[in-house]
Design an enzyme around this catalytic site. Sequence first.
Site, PDB file in Angstrom:
ATOM      1  N   GLU A  82     -13.393  74.669  44.114  1.00  0.00           N
ATOM      2  CA  GLU A  82     -13.013  75.310  45.696  1.00  0.00           C
ATOM      3  C   GLU A  82     -11.234  75.303  45.125  1.00  0.00           C
ATOM      4  O   GLU A  82     -10.034  74.783  44.854  1.00  0.00           O
ATOM      5  CB  GLU A  82     -13.190  73.978  45.688  1.00  0.00           C
TER       6      GLU A  82
ATOM      7  N   CYS B 158      -5.869  74.710  52.327  1.00  0.00           N
ATOM      8  CA  CYS B 158      -6.472  76.059  51.429  1.00  0.00           C
ATOM      9  C   CYS B 158      -7.055  76.368  52.643  1.00  0.00           C
ATOM     10  O   CYS B 158      -7.252  77.616  52.873  1.00  0.00           O
ATOM     11  CB  CYS B 158      -7.265  75.449  50.879  1.00  0.00           C
TER      12      CYS B 158
ATOM     13  N   GLU C   5      -1.392  83.752  47.973  1.00  0.00           N
ATOM     14  CA  GLU C   5      -0.983  82.226  48.762  1.00  0.00           C
ATOM     15  C   GLU C   5      -0.043  81.732  48.442  1.00  0.00           C
ATOM     16  O   GLU C   5       0.728  81.948  47.959  1.00  0.00           O
ATOM     17  CB  GLU C   5      -1.884  81.419  48.144  1.00  0.00           C
TER      18      GLU C   5
ATOM     19  N   LYS D 273      -9.263  61.552  39.046  1.00  0.00           N
ATOM     20  CA  LYS D 273      -8.108  61.822  38.646  1.00  0.00           C
ATOM     21  C   LYS D 273      -7.626  62.639  39.759  1.00  0.00           C
ATOM     22  O   LYS D 273      -7.911  63.517  40.195  1.00  0.00           O
ATOM     23  CB  LYS D 273      -8.669  62.784  37.531  1.00  0.00           C
TER      24      LYS D 273
ATOM     25  N   GLY E 107      -7.944  72.684  43.952  1.00  0.00           N
ATOM     26  CA  GLY E 107      -6.815  72.434  43.325  1.00  0.00           C
ATOM     27  C   GLY E 107      -6.072  74.357  43.500  1.00  0.00           C
ATOM     28  O   GLY E 107      -6.945  74.847  43.946  1.00  0.00           O
ATOM     29  N   SER E 108      -5.341  74.821  42.857  1.00  0.00           N
ATOM     30  CA  SER E 108      -4.861  75.944  42.667  1.00  0.00           C
ATOM     31  C   SER E 108      -6.307  76.772  42.011  1.00  0.00           C
ATOM     32  O   SER E 108      -6.206  76.156  41.245  1.00  0.00           O
ATOM     33  CB  SER E 108      -3.095  76.316  41.943  1.00  0.00           C
TER      34      SER E 108
HETATM   35  P1  NAD Z   1      -3.027  71.855  41.564  1.00  0.00           P
HETATM   36  O1  NAD Z   1      -4.145  72.757  40.499  1.00  0.00           O
HETATM   37  O2  NAD Z   1      -1.786  71.652  41.216  1.00  0.00           O
HETATM   38  O3  NAD Z   1      -3.553  70.163  41.465  1.00  0.00           O
HETATM   39  C1  NAD Z   1      -4.493  70.214  41.452  1.00  0.00           C
HETATM   40  C2  NAD Z   1      -5.276  69.072  40.850  1.00  0.00           C
HETATM   41  O4  NAD Z   1      -5.346  69.429  39.257  1.00  0.00           O
HETATM   42  C3  NAD Z   1      -4.290  67.188  39.851  1.00  0.00           C
HETATM   43  O5  NAD Z   1      -5.569  66.743  40.350  1.00  0.00           O
HETATM   44  C4  NAD Z   1      -3.513  67.863  39.302  1.00  0.00           C
HETATM   45  O6  NAD Z   1      -3.236  66.823  38.407  1.00  0.00           O
HETATM   46  C5  NAD Z   1      -4.597  69.270  38.615  1.00  0.00           C
HETATM   47  N1  NAD Z   1      -4.303  69.459  37.316  1.00  0.00           N
HETATM   48  C6  NAD Z   1      -3.135  70.148  37.447  1.00  0.00           C
HETATM   49  N2  NAD Z   1      -3.686  70.907  35.412  1.00  0.00           N
HETATM   50  C7  NAD Z   1      -4.623  70.685  35.067  1.00  0.00           C
HETATM   51  C8  NAD Z   1      -5.395  70.857  33.934  1.00  0.00           C
HETATM   52  N3  NAD Z   1      -4.602  71.881  33.018  1.00  0.00           N
HETATM   53  N4  NAD Z   1      -6.674  70.059  33.973  1.00  0.00           N
HETATM   54  C9  NAD Z   1      -6.711  69.571  34.668  1.00  0.00           C
HETATM   55  N5  NAD Z   1      -5.944  69.222  36.014  1.00  0.00           N
HETATM   56  C10 NAD Z   1      -5.535  69.478  35.979  1.00  0.00           C
HETATM   57  O7  NAD Z   1      -3.202  72.312  43.018  1.00  0.00           O
HETATM   58  P2  NAD Z   1      -2.119  71.640  44.480  1.00  0.00           P
HETATM   59  O8  NAD Z   1      -0.933  71.161  44.343  1.00  0.00           O
HETATM   60  O9  NAD Z   1      -2.852  69.868  43.770  1.00  0.00           O
HETATM   61  O10 NAD Z   1      -3.371  71.649  45.267  1.00  0.00           O
HETATM   62  C11 NAD Z   1      -3.021  73.120  46.141  1.00  0.00           C
HETATM   63  C12 NAD Z   1      -3.663  74.087  45.414  1.00  0.00           C
HETATM   64  O11 NAD Z   1      -5.304  73.166  46.173  1.00  0.00           O
HETATM   65  C13 NAD Z   1      -3.592  75.360  46.650  1.00  0.00           C
HETATM   66  O12 NAD Z   1      -3.883  76.191  45.626  1.00  0.00           O
HETATM   67  C14 NAD Z   1      -5.700  74.935  47.396  1.00  0.00           C
HETATM   68  O13 NAD Z   1      -5.598  76.252  48.227  1.00  0.00           O
HETATM   69  C15 NAD Z   1      -6.119  74.424  47.281  1.00  0.00           C
HETATM   70  N6  NAD Z   1      -6.715  73.963  47.391  1.00  0.00           N
HETATM   71  C16 NAD Z   1      -8.299  74.299  48.189  1.00  0.00           C
HETATM   72  C17 NAD Z   1      -8.928  73.543  48.905  1.00  0.00           C
HETATM   73  C18 NAD Z   1     -10.435  73.868  48.660  1.00  0.00           C
HETATM   74  O14 NAD Z   1     -11.367  73.451  49.198  1.00  0.00           O
HETATM   75  N7  NAD Z   1     -10.557  75.131  48.668  1.00  0.00           N
HETATM   76  C19 NAD Z   1      -8.787  72.039  49.310  1.00  0.00           C
HETATM   77  C20 NAD Z   1      -7.628  71.963  48.981  1.00  0.00           C
HETATM   78  C21 NAD Z   1      -6.798  72.655  48.623  1.00  0.00           C
END
Ligand code: NAD
Length: 494
Positions: free
Chosen positions: A249, A283, A384, A174, A227-228
């Site tokens: 992560e 990140c 962040e 996904k 993600g976040s």
């Molecule tokens: P996000 O959390 O908005 O989305 C990440 C993914 O999660 C997307 O595919 C989204 O569709 C999905 N998602 C959203 N809601 C969900 C739910 N309820 N259930 C399951 N999946 C869901 O993050 P983003 O805006 O795409 O990315 C930015 C964030 O990612 C920042 O906080 C950044 O620090 C983090 N990030 C961390 C790393 C790491 O390795 N630590 C690497 C890259 C990005």
Amino acid sequence: MTDFLNFIDGAWCAPSTGAWFENRNPADTRDLIGRFPASGVDDVERAIASAERGFERWKRTPAPARGDVLRRVGDLLASRKEELAALMTREMGKPLAETRGDVQEGIDTAYYAATEGRRLFGHTVPSELRNKWAMSFRRPIGVTGLITPFNFPLAIPTWKMFPALVCGNSVVFKPSEDVPHTAHVFVEILLEAGLPPDVIQLVHGYGEVVGKAIVEHPKVPVLSFTGSTATGSFVGETAGRMHKRLSLEMGGKNAQIVLDDADLELAVDGVLWGAFGTTGQRCTATSRLILQDGIHDRFVARLIERASALRLGDGRVAGTDVGPLIHEASRAKVEEYVAIGRAQGAELALGGTRPTDEALAHGYFFQPTIFTNVQAGSRLEQEEIFGPVLSVIRVGDASEAFRVNNGVKYGLSSSLYTRDVSLAFQALQELDNGITYVNAPTIGAEAHLPFGGVKQTGNGHREGGWEVYEFYSETKVGYVDYSGALQRAQIDNY
Ligand code: NAD
């Protein structure tokens, strides 16, 4: 207008919902890339059922043969590197040099995974009994649910998918709804390389629908999410309740420390790249700059001079240093933090606004922004932002710098510029981060080393390197007793 499809049960197919979402270029929103499926729970159900069948086959394919598929994937990624970089820049905005790096990370991860197919080491140890063999080895687990963010459209999916596949699992993928085009081409490449069609399922759509359905599905025992931190909390709670294996992560608030004895020009190069590369949407981005008193004013003056010269623009245009943010909500969040910084007494030293250049009016651009006089503990320093905003904090000595670095809830990466080798090794020990760089910026992970963070950045697992192969496989222990007699461990061995 192109409509892109899901890949479920061995076929490209429209979503069961009949609903679609648009994918537009963040540097120029008049540029529509295509429509992608806003899939529903039914699509996820079908994908998981097919992935279960795929798993039964794939887990019996010898691991070196699974690795061979990944080698071909690496070859295809290498041969299509320029094309992939261009479509990624169009889709998410970072300059071509950076999207080329994103593809290269995928290539390196593929070749590493290919060789790992011939290793997947277990242990053979002596048994405490006579004529008995004792060993451990690794087994595949099942259907893995991989949920990825927008900022590394290719590298992050490969970090998860390649080890998952080499270990013998099947995948329900996904991707972020902000970068679905890269995901589409990536899955085409996997199929062209010979991955059996039911081993990979691609389900596009919104996180709250498709992502949630994967996370909550009882037939997906392994989840990997990047993600976040907010979304990661939901994933973590659900996985905990359902006893799933989970790798998280999440966010970061990374700092670069520059001490009085540092090579200042090298440190300026580092912070410019760390803070404004990928428009601060990494990140590992440098969000805080911790400067020792003795060089503070000189360093800030040089930094502002250099940062003022960064060129904002379409990442496909030669000479662009900084691209747009991913969407309007991200830009609004950056603006909110600029207001918070001002209200909390930080001094705006550079940027702080959208560009006025007419040529950039159709994209989500924001000027590289630097705040000085930022207080440790303030919101600007703690939270962040995920945009091109750098907070400068003044400290008296190295130990205060280390304390400030550690005073946030995140713990992904950190960086120290110094010529003092003792302080460099102290930093490696004392800084609470998964990664510390000495005389290099906070960004720049290599594919063959473990990647991840401590505290609220992660949950103890790592991507990349050798450790990730343990996450995607289960340890099994085998005992073979060839003594011909009943031997009881612990009872009659001594
Ligand atoms: P996000 O959390 O908005 O989305 C990440 C993914 O999660 C997307 O595919 C989204 O569709 C999905 N998602 C959203 N809601 C969900 C739910 N309820 N259930 C399951 N999946 C869901 O993050 P983003 O805006 O795409 O990315 C930015 C964030 O990612 C920042 O906080 C950044 O620090 C983090 N990030 C961390 C790393 C790491 O390795 N630590 C690497 C890259 C990005």
